[in-house]
Design an enzyme around this catalytic site. Structure first.
Site, PDB file in Angstrom:
ATOM      1  N   GLY A  54       0.711  -1.168  -0.040  1.00  0.00           N
ATOM      2  CA  GLY A  54      -0.125  -0.039  -0.042  1.00  0.00           C
ATOM      3  C   GLY A  54       0.688   1.277  -0.068  1.00  0.00           C
ATOM      4  N   ASP A 111       0.464   3.582   4.109  1.00  0.00           N
ATOM      5  CA  ASP A 111      -0.589   4.044   3.455  1.00  0.00           C
ATOM      6  C   ASP A 111      -1.492   4.526   4.627  1.00  0.00           C
ATOM      7  OD1 ASP A 111      -1.227   1.383   4.270  1.00  0.00           O
ATOM      8  OD2 ASP A 111      -2.148   1.083   2.156  1.00  0.00           O
ATOM      9  N   ASP A 114      -4.382   2.027  10.917  1.00  0.00           N
ATOM     10  CA  ASP A 114      -5.808   1.536  10.971  1.00  0.00           C
ATOM     11  C   ASP A 114      -5.737   1.001  12.760  1.00  0.00           C
ATOM     12  OD1 ASP A 114      -8.420   0.630  11.064  1.00  0.00           O
ATOM     13  OD2 ASP A 114      -8.050  -0.096   9.084  1.00  0.00           O
ATOM     14  N   PHE A 163     -14.290   2.580   3.998  1.00  0.00           N
ATOM     15  CA  PHE A 163     -13.511   1.628   3.257  1.00  0.00           C
ATOM     16  C   PHE A 163     -12.601   2.501   2.183  1.00  0.00           C
ATOM     17  CE2 PHE A 163     -11.782  -2.561   3.217  1.00  0.00           C
ATOM     18  CZ  PHE A 163     -11.007  -2.466   1.787  1.00  0.00           C
TER      19      PHE A 163
END
Length: 191
Positions: A54, A111, A114, A163
């Site tokens: 990513g 990236d 989370d 998302f």
């Protein structure tokens, strides 16, 4: 939206960050990193470590905005597998020789921050590998999903719990090549 990406764009609810917003964010982060390491670069190496896959597009653009000598390494690590939720186990698929980072200032480039599991494990790994310092640079930060205590040192944007795909972000390895970041329709990943 871009007519060249029609096939993928039909799967998006909307564009969250267009090319212009991304370019400004990357330029800002490059300046922040350059300013933060300007003095220490005289004594130590600066290494950007990209977390595959990513971070590839983001890291490529970011390193060109850092006006200091910088080395680049990559590793592959994830706690997701092929799903949309973290499984809780961090898999490091490519480990770097610890001697590569000894005494250097390391910036982990990801990236999105989370759950935090992957970056927490990588931060601990490189700190134990003899790096002088270990910092985190993320394009996006999604604090609503955090399950471990970790913060980014250089952050692009905070985002809601959506998302996201594009500019390196994927769903099942697709959408990474979109030149902007968009919100994927629920019907795509909940089917």
């Amino acid at each position: 939206m871009n007519p060249d990406f029609k096939e993928m764009e039909k799967d998006l609810e909307s564009v969250m960050f267009d090319r212009d917003a991304i370019e400004k964010m990357v330029a800002r982060l490059g300046k922040e990193i350059s300013d933060a390491y300007r003095e220490s670069i005289k004594e130590r190496r600066l290494i950007l470590i990209g977390v595959l896959k990513g971070s590839v597009i983001f890291l490529s653009d970011l390193m060109r905005q850092i006006n200091l000598p910088v080395e680049v390494l990559f590793l592959q690590a994830s706690s997701y597998g092929s799903g949309t939720e973290s499984c809780g186990r961090v898999q490091i698929n490519m480990e770097l020789d610890k001697k590569l980072v000894g005494g250097a200032d390391v910036i982990l480039v990801e990236d999105i921050l989370d759950s935090g599991r992957t970056l927490k494990k990588l931060t601990e790994y490189f700190a134990a590998s003899g790096a002088n310092s270990v910092k985190i640079c993320t394009m996006l930060d999604k604090p609503a999903r955090r399950v471990v205590d970790i913060k980014t040192d250089f952050k692009g944007y905070d985002v809601e719990d959506e998302f996201l795909v594009g500019y390196g972000l994927d769903y099942n390895e697709v959408y990474r090549n979109l030149p902007y970041i968009g919100i994927l329709k629920r019907s795509i990943y909940e089917s």
